[in-house]
Design a protein around this motif. Structure first.
Motif, PDB file in Angstrom:
ATOM      1  N   LEU A 143       0.872  -1.187   0.000  1.00  0.00           N
ATOM      2  CA  LEU A 143       0.000   0.000   0.000  1.00  0.00           C
ATOM      3  C   LEU A 143       0.904   1.230   0.000  1.00  0.00           C
ATOM      4  CD1 LEU A 143      -2.754   1.422   0.300  1.00  0.00           C
ATOM      5  CD2 LEU A 143      -2.588   1.048   2.774  1.00  0.00           C
ATOM      6  N   GLY A 144       0.790   2.034  -1.053  1.00  0.00           N
ATOM      7  CA  GLY A 144       1.676   3.185  -1.192  1.00  0.00           C
ATOM      8  C   GLY A 144       3.138   2.779  -1.217  1.00  0.00           C
ATOM      9  N   GLY A 145       3.412   1.609  -1.774  1.00  0.00           N
ATOM     10  CA  GLY A 145       4.788   1.145  -1.911  1.00  0.00           C
ATOM     11  C   GLY A 145       5.338   0.439  -0.680  1.00  0.00           C
ATOM     12  N   VAL A 146       4.536   0.405   0.393  1.00  0.00           N
ATOM     13  CA  VAL A 146       5.002  -0.213   1.642  1.00  0.00           C
ATOM     14  C   VAL A 146       4.374  -1.597   1.793  1.00  0.00           C
ATOM     15  CG1 VAL A 146       5.005   0.009   4.162  1.00  0.00           C
ATOM     16  CG2 VAL A 146       5.190   2.053   2.729  1.00  0.00           C
ATOM     17  N   ASP A 147       5.190  -2.593   2.161  1.00  0.00           N
ATOM     18  CA  ASP A 147       4.663  -3.942   2.375  1.00  0.00           C
ATOM     19  C   ASP A 147       3.895  -3.980   3.692  1.00  0.00           C
ATOM     20  OD1 ASP A 147       4.048  -6.581   2.578  1.00  0.00           O
ATOM     21  OD2 ASP A 147       6.106  -7.314   2.453  1.00  0.00           O
ATOM     22  N   VAL A 148       2.569  -4.106   3.596  1.00  0.00           N
ATOM     23  CA  VAL A 148       1.753  -4.109   4.811  1.00  0.00           C
ATOM     24  C   VAL A 148       1.271  -5.522   5.169  1.00  0.00           C
ATOM     25  CG1 VAL A 148       0.990  -1.712   4.602  1.00  0.00           C
ATOM     26  CG2 VAL A 148      -0.312  -3.494   3.462  1.00  0.00           C
ATOM     27  N   SER A 149       1.657  -6.516   4.349  1.00  0.00           N
ATOM     28  CA  SER A 149       1.104  -7.860   4.555  1.00  0.00           C
ATOM     29  C   SER A 149       1.650  -8.561   5.786  1.00  0.00           C
ATOM     30  CB  SER A 149       1.306  -8.724   3.302  1.00  0.00           C
ATOM     31  OG  SER A 149       2.535  -8.483   2.692  1.00  0.00           O
ATOM     32  N   THR A 150       2.744  -8.045   6.341  1.00  0.00           N
ATOM     33  CA  THR A 150       3.320  -8.726   7.504  1.00  0.00           C
ATOM     34  C   THR A 150       3.316  -7.820   8.733  1.00  0.00           C
ATOM     35  OG1 THR A 150       5.510  -8.000   6.772  1.00  0.00           O
ATOM     36  CG2 THR A 150       4.811 -10.203   6.098  1.00  0.00           C
ATOM     37  N   MET A 151       2.568  -6.719   8.659  1.00  0.00           N
ATOM     38  CA  MET A 151       2.564  -5.769   9.779  1.00  0.00           C
ATOM     39  C   MET A 151       1.812  -6.314  10.985  1.00  0.00           C
ATOM     40  SD  MET A 151       2.036  -1.999   8.239  1.00  0.00           S
ATOM     41  CE  MET A 151       3.423  -1.122   7.495  1.00  0.00           C
ATOM     42  N   ASP A 152       2.229  -5.872  12.190  1.00  0.00           N
ATOM     43  CA  ASP A 152       1.459  -6.239  13.384  1.00  0.00           C
ATOM     44  C   ASP A 152       0.296  -5.243  13.559  1.00  0.00           C
ATOM     45  OD1 ASP A 152       2.311  -3.904  14.688  1.00  0.00           O
ATOM     46  OD2 ASP A 152       4.029  -4.910  15.599  1.00  0.00           O
ATOM     47  N   ASP A 153      -0.538  -5.472  14.578  1.00  0.00           N
ATOM     48  CA  ASP A 153      -1.755  -4.675  14.761  1.00  0.00           C
ATOM     49  C   ASP A 153      -1.493  -3.176  14.876  1.00  0.00           C
ATOM     50  OD1 ASP A 153      -3.071  -7.024  14.675  1.00  0.00           O
ATOM     51  OD2 ASP A 153      -3.719  -7.033  16.781  1.00  0.00           O
TER      52      ASP A 153
ATOM     53  N   MET B 266      -3.702   6.448   5.782  1.00  0.00           N
ATOM     54  CA  MET B 266      -3.945   6.272   4.347  1.00  0.00           C
ATOM     55  C   MET B 266      -5.361   5.896   3.942  1.00  0.00           C
ATOM     56  SD  MET B 266      -0.484   4.751   2.786  1.00  0.00           S
ATOM     57  CE  MET B 266      -1.142   5.145   1.191  1.00  0.00           C
ATOM     58  N   LEU B 267      -6.179   5.408   4.897  1.00  0.00           N
ATOM     59  CA  LEU B 267      -7.456   4.831   4.485  1.00  0.00           C
ATOM     60  C   LEU B 267      -8.655   5.532   5.099  1.00  0.00           C
ATOM     61  CD1 LEU B 267      -6.360   1.114   4.916  1.00  0.00           C
ATOM     62  CD2 LEU B 267      -6.544   2.357   2.773  1.00  0.00           C
ATOM     63  N   GLY B 268      -9.701   5.682   4.318  1.00  0.00           N
ATOM     64  CA  GLY B 268     -10.969   6.194   4.822  1.00  0.00           C
ATOM     65  C   GLY B 268     -12.039   5.148   4.581  1.00  0.00           C
ATOM     66  N   PHE B 269     -12.769   4.782   5.643  1.00  0.00           N
ATOM     67  CA  PHE B 269     -13.752   3.694   5.533  1.00  0.00           C
ATOM     68  C   PHE B 269     -15.182   4.215   5.511  1.00  0.00           C
ATOM     69  CE2 PHE B 269     -10.049   1.662   7.364  1.00  0.00           C
ATOM     70  CZ  PHE B 269      -9.995   0.456   6.690  1.00  0.00           C
TER      71      PHE B 269
ATOM     72  N   LYS C 149      -8.220  12.911   5.100  1.00  0.00           N
ATOM     73  CA  LYS C 149      -7.461  13.041   3.856  1.00  0.00           C
ATOM     74  C   LYS C 149      -6.806  11.716   3.444  1.00  0.00           C
ATOM     75  CE  LYS C 149      -6.643  17.950   4.304  1.00  0.00           C
ATOM     76  NZ  LYS C 149      -5.666  19.024   4.513  1.00  0.00           N
ATOM     77  N   PRO C 150      -7.615  10.680   3.264  1.00  0.00           N
ATOM     78  CA  PRO C 150      -7.068   9.357   2.965  1.00  0.00           C
ATOM     79  C   PRO C 150      -6.557   9.259   1.525  1.00  0.00           C
ATOM     80  CG  PRO C 150      -9.453   9.293   2.837  1.00  0.00           C
ATOM     81  CD  PRO C 150      -9.095  10.681   3.307  1.00  0.00           C
ATOM     82  N   SER C 151      -5.635   8.334   1.295  1.00  0.00           N
ATOM     83  CA  SER C 151      -5.176   8.053  -0.067  1.00  0.00           C
ATOM     84  C   SER C 151      -6.191   7.193  -0.802  1.00  0.00           C
ATOM     85  CB  SER C 151      -3.849   7.303  -0.049  1.00  0.00           C
ATOM     86  OG  SER C 151      -2.913   7.981   0.728  1.00  0.00           O
ATOM     87  N   VAL C 152      -6.935   6.386  -0.032  1.00  0.00           N
ATOM     88  CA  VAL C 152      -7.940   5.505  -0.620  1.00  0.00           C
ATOM     89  C   VAL C 152      -9.210   5.557   0.224  1.00  0.00           C
ATOM     90  CG1 VAL C 152      -8.480   3.163  -1.399  1.00  0.00           C
ATOM     91  CG2 VAL C 152      -6.100   3.869  -1.219  1.00  0.00           C
ATOM     92  N   ILE C 153     -10.367   5.649  -0.437  1.00  0.00           N
ATOM     93  CA  ILE C 153     -11.650   5.517   0.244  1.00  0.00           C
ATOM     94  C   ILE C 153     -12.174   4.113  -0.018  1.00  0.00           C
ATOM     95  CG2 ILE C 153     -14.046   6.313   0.317  1.00  0.00           C
ATOM     96  CD1 ILE C 153     -12.937   9.063  -0.634  1.00  0.00           C
ATOM     97  N   LEU C 154     -12.391   3.362   1.065  1.00  0.00           N
ATOM     98  CA  LEU C 154     -12.892   1.994   0.952  1.00  0.00           C
ATOM     99  C   LEU C 154     -14.338   1.960   1.419  1.00  0.00           C
ATOM    100  CD1 LEU C 154      -9.934  -0.059   2.505  1.00  0.00           C
ATOM    101  CD2 LEU C 154     -10.557   0.136   0.093  1.00  0.00           C
ATOM    102  N   ALA C 155     -15.223   1.552   0.545  1.00  0.00           N
ATOM    103  CA  ALA C 155     -16.645   1.549   0.885  1.00  0.00           C
ATOM    104  C   ALA C 155     -17.198   0.135   0.747  1.00  0.00           C
ATOM    105  CB  ALA C 155     -17.395   2.513  -0.031  1.00  0.00           C
TER     106      ALA C 155
END
Ligand SMILES: Nc1ncnc2c1ncn2[C@@H]1O[C@H](COP(=O)(O)OP(=O)(O)OP(=O)(O)O)[C@@H](O)[C@H]1O
Ligand SMILES: [Mg+2]
Length: 254
Positions: A67-77, A87-90, A162-168
């Protein structure tokens, strides 16, 4: 070019006793800034699972998510929470507004958690409410608004960060069809103004309003392309023929 969202060979596998469920079964997908993508598919096809991973609410069993060039698949909580805030708006089917707070306070609340000053919070919340056309309802409680207006407050709340992505996720699910179209109109407007929107829906008449449709079936992508392509709203039958999806008539496309 660096993609905003990049899923590579993503799997989410649940072990239920002796049964293995491939909720996501090897998905690869990129989304660039300014796109408006609808993720569609039948119940159980993996939409929410995909949304939870894209939204950094869950991690894949295997594969990578940048996400935005950063590997988020192994991040902790904690790391996930930080990137979500940044980065995200829900937007959810339920508006999740706090009944005792007025409209302005509801929109400001996540900014408080993000640690912004009170003047910055106020200014951003007012600007977001202006964008969804609710400046005049700042002092109202959620219960004093219509369903469509409440959903617009929740859109403003997402925008204020001001999110980079809006997830609906099924944002029109709780609304009658006319109000649903109105809310969708807002998402379209935000996209035209430059926001990146990822929408989850099982409703084809909603999905065709996006620019691009990604169709899931049994955890796999079976279509990814232009929303105006007739193939975006048909699914292969067992015999390999194409047939229109249920609930999708001429009226829906109008
Ligand atoms: N926590 C879980 N444990 C086990 N199986 C799960 C879990 N979450 C989802 N699944 C399974 O993964 C598959 C995909 O589920 P998912 O919720 O992503 O579907 P969906 O497309 O969002 O469906 P709907 O339209 O009904 O919301 C389903 O078979 C579901 O039963
Ligand atoms: Mg779901």
């Amino acid at each position: 070019m660096k993609h905003l969202i990049e899923l590579k060979n993503l799997y989410k596998i649940y072990q239920m006793g002796s049964e293995t469920v491939h909720a996501l079964d090897g998905i690869s997908l990129t989304i660039d800034p300014g796109e408006f993508v609808a993720i569609v598919g039948q119940s159980g096809s993996g939409k929410s699972t995909a949304m939870n991973i894209i939204g950094c609410l869950d991690v894949p069993t295997s594969g990578t998510y940048h996400l935005g060039g950063v590997d988020v698949s192994t991040m902790d909580d904690d790391q996930q929470a930080e990137i979500r805030n940044k980065m995200l708006g829900f937007i959810f089917q339920q508006y999740n507004l706090i009944p005792k707070l007025n409209v302005l306070e509801n929109v400001e609340l996540p900014l408080l958690y993000a640690g912004l000053s009170s003047s910055e919070r106020r200014q951003r919340a007012l600007a977001a409410l202006e964008r969804v056309g609710l400046s005049d309802k700042c002092k109202n409680l959620p219960s004093q608004l219509s369903g469509g207006q409440q959903q617009r407050v929740s859109i403003a709340r997402a925008l204020a960060g001001k999110p980079s992505v809006i997830l609906a996720d099924e944002p029109t699910g709780a609304l009658d069809s006319r109000t649903g179209r109105e809310v969708l109109g807002f998402l379209k407007k935000l996209n035209q103004e430059g926001d990146t929107v990822v929408l989850i829906t099982h409703d084809n008449s909603i999905a065709v309003q996006a620019k691009r449709i990604v169709r899931l079936q049994d955890g796999k992508i079976i279509y990814d392309g232009d929303a105006s392509d007739p193939r975006a709203v048909v699914q292969p039958t067992v015999s390999g023929d194409l047939e229109p999806l249920e609930g999708f008539g001429e009226e829906a496309r109008a």
